[in-house]
Enzyme design. Structure first.
Site, PDB file in Angstrom:
ATOM      1  N   GLU A 116       0.834  -1.206   0.000  1.00  9.14           N
ATOM      2  CA  GLU A 116       0.000   0.000   0.000  1.00  9.14           C
ATOM      3  C   GLU A 116       0.867   1.253   0.000  1.00  9.14           C
ATOM      4  OE1 GLU A 116      -1.992  -1.629   3.265  1.00  9.14           O
ATOM      5  OE2 GLU A 116      -0.844  -0.568   4.773  1.00  9.14           O
ATOM      6  N   LYS A 118       2.692   4.605   1.181  1.00  7.44           N
ATOM      7  CA  LYS A 118       3.127   5.124   2.482  1.00  7.44           C
ATOM      8  C   LYS A 118       2.681   6.582   2.546  1.00  7.44           C
ATOM      9  CE  LYS A 118       6.962   5.368   5.686  1.00  7.44           C
ATOM     10  NZ  LYS A 118       6.716   6.713   6.174  1.00  7.44           N
ATOM     11  N   ASP A 120       2.080  10.306   3.595  1.00 10.83           N
ATOM     12  CA  ASP A 120       2.991  11.267   4.215  1.00 10.83           C
ATOM     13  C   ASP A 120       2.188  12.218   5.106  1.00 10.83           C
ATOM     14  OD1 ASP A 120       5.349  12.420   4.804  1.00 10.83           O
ATOM     15  OD2 ASP A 120       5.671  13.369   2.857  1.00 10.83           O
ATOM     16  N   TYR A 228      -4.732   1.985   8.065  1.00  9.66           N
ATOM     17  CA  TYR A 228      -3.806   0.989   7.502  1.00  9.66           C
ATOM     18  C   TYR A 228      -3.512  -0.177   8.447  1.00  9.66           C
ATOM     19  CZ  TYR A 228      -0.292   3.912   9.897  1.00  9.66           C
ATOM     20  OH  TYR A 228       0.414   4.644  10.808  1.00  9.66           O
ATOM     21  N   LYS A 293       3.895  -5.464   3.585  1.00  9.82           N
ATOM     22  CA  LYS A 293       3.628  -6.212   4.819  1.00  9.82           C
ATOM     23  C   LYS A 293       3.359  -7.668   4.455  1.00  9.82           C
ATOM     24  CE  LYS A 293       1.399  -2.105   6.637  1.00  9.82           C
ATOM     25  NZ  LYS A 293       0.151  -1.395   6.899  1.00  9.82           N
ATOM     26  N   LYS A 317      11.142   3.555   0.282  1.00 10.99           N
ATOM     27  CA  LYS A 317      10.970   5.000   0.113  1.00 10.99           C
ATOM     28  C   LYS A 317      11.404   5.471  -1.282  1.00 10.99           C
ATOM     29  CE  LYS A 317      11.098   7.610   3.664  1.00 10.99           C
ATOM     30  NZ  LYS A 317      11.359   7.788   5.060  1.00 10.99           N
ATOM     31  N   CYS A 419      19.018  44.998 -17.987  1.00 12.85           N
ATOM     32  CA  CYS A 419      19.043  43.615 -18.452  1.00 12.85           C
ATOM     33  C   CYS A 419      20.498  43.154 -18.634  1.00 12.85           C
ATOM     34  CB  CYS A 419      18.284  43.522 -19.773  1.00 12.85           C
ATOM     35  SG  CYS A 419      18.477  41.929 -20.583  1.00 12.85           S
ATOM     36  N   CYS A 422      21.309  42.726 -22.546  1.00 15.86           N
ATOM     37  CA  CYS A 422      21.349  43.784 -23.555  1.00 15.86           C
ATOM     38  C   CYS A 422      21.477  45.187 -22.974  1.00 15.86           C
ATOM     39  CB  CYS A 422      20.105  43.715 -24.442  1.00 15.86           C
ATOM     40  SG  CYS A 422      18.612  44.251 -23.614  1.00 15.86           S
ATOM     41  N   CYS A 437      12.679  42.843 -19.100  1.00 17.64           N
ATOM     42  CA  CYS A 437      13.623  43.629 -19.878  1.00 17.64           C
ATOM     43  C   CYS A 437      12.805  44.358 -20.936  1.00 17.64           C
ATOM     44  CB  CYS A 437      14.636  42.694 -20.542  1.00 17.64           C
ATOM     45  SG  CYS A 437      15.425  43.415 -21.993  1.00 17.64           S
ATOM     46  N   CYS A 443      17.011  42.746 -27.592  1.00 22.85           N
ATOM     47  CA  CYS A 443      17.723  41.931 -26.596  1.00 22.85           C
ATOM     48  C   CYS A 443      18.026  40.552 -27.183  1.00 22.85           C
ATOM     49  CB  CYS A 443      16.842  41.808 -25.353  1.00 22.85           C
ATOM     50  SG  CYS A 443      17.480  40.668 -24.130  1.00 22.85           S
TER      51      CYS A 443
HETATM   52  S1  IVH Z   1       2.186   0.325   8.970  1.00 20.26           S
HETATM   53  C1  IVH Z   1       4.065  -1.714  12.684  1.00 20.26           C
HETATM   54  N1  IVH Z   1       1.281   1.379   6.754  1.00 20.26           N
HETATM   55  O1  IVH Z   1       4.881   5.245   8.408  1.00 20.26           O
HETATM   56  C2  IVH Z   1       4.041  -0.901  11.473  1.00 20.26           C
HETATM   57  N2  IVH Z   1       2.540   2.760   8.209  1.00 20.26           N
HETATM   58  O2  IVH Z   1       7.468   4.335  10.184  1.00 20.26           O
HETATM   59  C3  IVH Z   1       3.000   0.123  11.485  1.00 20.26           C
HETATM   60  N3  IVH Z   1       2.764   5.066   7.422  1.00 20.26           N
HETATM   61  O3  IVH Z   1       4.526   7.128  10.926  1.00 20.26           O
HETATM   62  C4  IVH Z   1       3.018   1.022  10.340  1.00 20.26           C
HETATM   63  N4  IVH Z   1       1.618   4.833   5.583  1.00 20.26           N
HETATM   64  O4  IVH Z   1       2.193   6.447  10.194  1.00 20.26           O
HETATM   65  C5  IVH Z   1       1.988   1.594   7.873  1.00 20.26           C
HETATM   66  N5  IVH Z   1       0.383   2.188   4.766  1.00 20.26           N
HETATM   67  C6  IVH Z   1       1.082   2.395   5.885  1.00 20.26           C
HETATM   68  C7  IVH Z   1       1.639   3.646   6.197  1.00 20.26           C
HETATM   69  C8  IVH Z   1       2.371   3.788   7.366  1.00 20.26           C
HETATM   70  C9  IVH Z   1       2.306   5.683   6.322  1.00 20.26           C
HETATM   71  C10 IVH Z   1       3.593   5.752   8.429  1.00 20.26           C
HETATM   72  C11 IVH Z   1       3.158   5.533   9.832  1.00 20.26           C
HETATM   73  C12 IVH Z   1       4.413   5.783  10.629  1.00 20.26           C
HETATM   74  C13 IVH Z   1       5.484   5.426   9.656  1.00 20.26           C
HETATM   75  C14 IVH Z   1       6.141   4.131  10.038  1.00 20.26           C
END
Ligand code: IVH
Length: 683
Positions: A116, A118, A120, A228, A293, A317, A419, A422, A437, A443
């Site tokens: 899934e 990650k 932010d 998640y 996972k 990442k 400028c 020129c 300019c 120019c």
């Molecule tokens: S699972 C035991 N799934 O990533 C593991 N974390 O370092 C639990 N995060 O700040 C985390 N998206 O909030 C998981 N799809 C995702 C995620 C996720 C973002 C963030 C989480 C935490 C950091 C983990």
């Protein structure tokens, strides 16, 4: 390896440094350095502690998760600790993770992984008792978080009461609070209007909005949530896999990522990483990687945890989009219409997957606002294909005249008065952000760009006349205006750098055949400010011939559809300049012509009044061509989907626009259907 005394001193320094950044990031929601720099310091400390185990202290930043809970919020002990994830950046690190998993499970079979995005944002834990939301908290140090229940109640994505069935008496649902990119842009625009502080990015905006003592403020902020995982209560769920758990969470009313999948083996993981990387710019929210996972929950339990992170999961990442570097100088660039853009020359830095040496500073006000100076250490950002930009300076690294924090070594940036190309005056109109300019085609910088534009595929379409060649022609004094191109001979051209006899001949032929053009292309090729391809075509259609256009005043120009006062003024100003008239006469004398007297687009306008949106890659048509065809049929092409859209034309890898179309119930067609619509028009 470092000698123990040096290692100890370095470790102490790293710890202090990491603590300082942790405080800025977690407690003040105002990070002082990019994540990648932080990760580097963190990894260095981890390395030192691994080499010198006696240096490891219980309170080392490597031993805990996140920040220390703020005193203003009540502490909340999590039922099950909220841990962190180990990171992988390289393919080999992902393969090594998969191998560790298989070794741990003592199997050589391919493992199924739930994958899934990650998100932010910031991690939170939501407690439900008998299906009712009773408490919500941030991650804090992983064991104890800050209770922010009233604030979380204001998020529409968080169900106050669970739907469906199958939930245990007590459950902790884990997920991420974040701000959608569009919501962030709106919020910052609002902050700007009110003179309030803008947020650096959606993540800081989300964190700052959630950690408010007054939940009314949170309520006014557009926050979203994605689930998640599950903390306490996971054992009593009737599910076998993470994938099933996510589906169950969705039935209870939690938003979950649509992009979640189950894939097999390291190959599946890496394929997903690439897929999401492609989709990333079109996703409505920021992600900084993907999370893998092990899908089977019993296998997750068997693999367990090491210190602060699970063995069954890893975050893969994306390359960092922000990095620190130094400003070596600030130059200004002159654009085609004379726009003066300040550009920071940087010590080369690898960011967003490429080495960056320049970054735009946009305009004078922007440089002032950010107060960027030579010698400053700055945060540079390059996201996707976007032009690299300077996000902010690191104030405490500014070089000073002496060691005691005295006067800055370098003065504040000032835009040049003349400028640099020129020597003409630089002027900035009232209410304008951009200084220009005033040299026009006198120019050389503007002249070169005017010539590139004139020769471009969508204008006069002179094949083989690229940027480098134009630079040479102008620098050698062979070409001053577009009309001079038509006097070039094979002999003159063949004398230029890297130009053989054959290419010179081809170019002369290409220039000659560009004489026969259309009025729309010709007008576009002139490079009038605010006149794009579509407006040029509209003007051609409306006036039928060039003389009628030249004779038009600002009022009659505004009778052309989509031409407002600003565009009309630019056109009138352009044709009012004697030297522009001379260029046009020169071009006509050189034999440039087009079918006069008739509108540029004849025939029935079956798409008149219709708005279409293009998304994804079409199988045969280039986007520009599809756009031109739609416009020729009287239709409009818009950049985003709204209720006013009539059709969305979707190709491969269509992203959020397609989703939006489906959501709004707008007719989605493919290229073949588009061609059918246009064919009808031809008959
Ligand atoms: S699972 C035991 N799934 O990533 C593991 N974390 O370092 C639990 N995060 O700040 C985390 N998206 O909030 C998981 N799809 C995702 C995620 C996720 C973002 C963030 C989480 C935490 C950091 C983990």
């Amino acid at each position: 390896m470092l000698v123990p005394a040096v290692a100890a001193a370095r470790a102490a320094w790293l710890r202090a440094e990491l603590e300082r950044h942790n405080h800025a990031y977690y407690d003040l929601d105002a990070p002082t350095i990019p994540d990648a720099e932080y990760d580097q310091l963190f990894r260095e400390l981890q390395g030192l502690e691994a080499d010198h185990p006696d240096l490891l202290t219980v309170d080392s930043p490597t031993q805990r998760v996140g920040g220390v809970p703020l005193k203003e919020f009540p502490p909340r002990q999590h039922g099950v600790p909220m841990l962190s994830l180990n990171n992988a950046f390289a393919t080999e690190e992902v393969e090594a993770f998969d191998k560790r998993v298989r070794d741990g499970l003592e199997t050589i079979a391919e493992i199924d992984y739930a994958v899934e995005p990650k998100f932010d944002g910031l991690a939170i834990s939501l407690t439900y008792e008998n299906g009712v939301f009773t408490c919500g908290a941030t991650r804090g140090d992983g064991v104890t978080g800050e209770e922010v229940t009233p604030n979380l109640r204001t998020l529409r994505g968080i169900p106050l009461r669970l739907k469906g069935a199958g939930w245990p008496a007590l459950i902790e649902v884990r997920g991420e609070v974040l701000m959608f990119k569009a919501d962030f842009a709106q919020l910052n625009a609002r902050q700007r209007e009110r003179g309030d502080k803008e947020f650096a990015n959606p993540r800081n905006a989300a964190a700052g909005s959630l950690r408010q003592l007054d939940s009314k403020i949170t309520a006014g902020r557009p926050l979203s949530f994605f689930a998640y995982g599950v903390g306490a209560g996971a054992d009593s769920l009737a599910v076998r896999t993470h994938g099933e758990m996510m589906n169950l969470l969705a039935t209870w009313g939690f938003p979950v990522a649509e992009e979640r999948r189950v894939v097999a083996g390291a190959r599946g993981l890496l394929g997903y990483f690439v897929d999401i990387g492609v989709k990333r710019p079109a996703l409505p929210y920021d992600i900084d990687g993907v999370v893998y996972k092990v899908n089977r929950l019993d296998w997750q339990a068997r693999l367990g945890f090491v210190s602060r992170a699970p063995r069954f999961a890893i975050a893969h990442k994306f390359p960092a989009e922000e990095a620190l570097t130094e400003v070596l100088g600030i130059d200004v660039q002159v654009g085609r219409t004379g726009a003066i853009t300040p550009v920071a020359r940087l010590k080369p830095v690898f960011v967003g997957g490429v080495t960056v040496t320049n970054a735009t500073l946009h305009n004078e006000d922007e440089v002032r606002r950010k107060d960027v100076r030579v010698g400053d250490t700055v945060i540079v950002r390059r996201a996707g294909d976007v032009i690299p930009e300077v996000v902010a300076i690191v104030a405490d690294k500014r070089p000073t005249r002496d060691l005691f924090g005295g006067e800055p070594l370098h003065p504040a940036f000032e835009l040049p008065k003349v400028c640099p190309e020129c020597g003409s005056a630089v002027a900035r109109g009232e209410d304008e952000a951009i200084a220009r300019c005033t040299g026009g085609l006198y120019c050389p910088a503007q002249r070169k760009q005017a010539l590139w534009h004139f020769a471009a595929r969508r204008a006069m379409d002179i094949e083989g006349l690229g940027d480098k060649l134009v630079d040479q022609l102008v620098d050698a004094g062979l070409v001053h205006t577009p009309a001079d191109l038509y006097g070039l001979t094979v002999d003159t051209l063949a004398g230029l750098d890297r130009m053989g006899e054959k290419s010179a001949q081809n170019l002369v032929v290409a220039i000659a055949s560009s004489r026969q053009t259309t009025l729309g292309r010709f007008i576009f090729g002139l490079g009038i400010r605010n006149v794009g391809e579509a407006t040029a075509r509209d003007l051609a259609k409306h006036f039928g011939g060039l003389d009628a256009l030249l004779a038009a005043d600002a009022a009659s120009l505004q009778t052309v559809p989509d031409v407002g006062p600003v565009v009309a003024a630019s056109i009138a100003a352009f044709f009012g300049e004697a030297h522009n008239r001379e260029v046009i006469d020169g071009l006509r004398r050189a034999g440039v012509c087009w079918p006069e007297g008739e509108p540029a687009t004849a025939g029935p306008q079956l798409l008149a009044g219709q708005t279409l949106v293009l998304t994804g890659t079409l199988p045969t048509l280039k986007r520009d061509d599809a756009k031109a065809m739609i416009e020729a049929a009287g239709g409009k092409v818009a950049g985003s989907v709204s209720k006013k859209t009539n059709y969305v034309v979707a190709g491969e890898e269509a992203g959020s626009k397609l989703e939006k179309a489906i959501e709004l119930g707008i007719t989605v067609i493919d290229e073949a259907e588009l061609l059918k619509l246009l064919e009808k028009e031809v008959q």
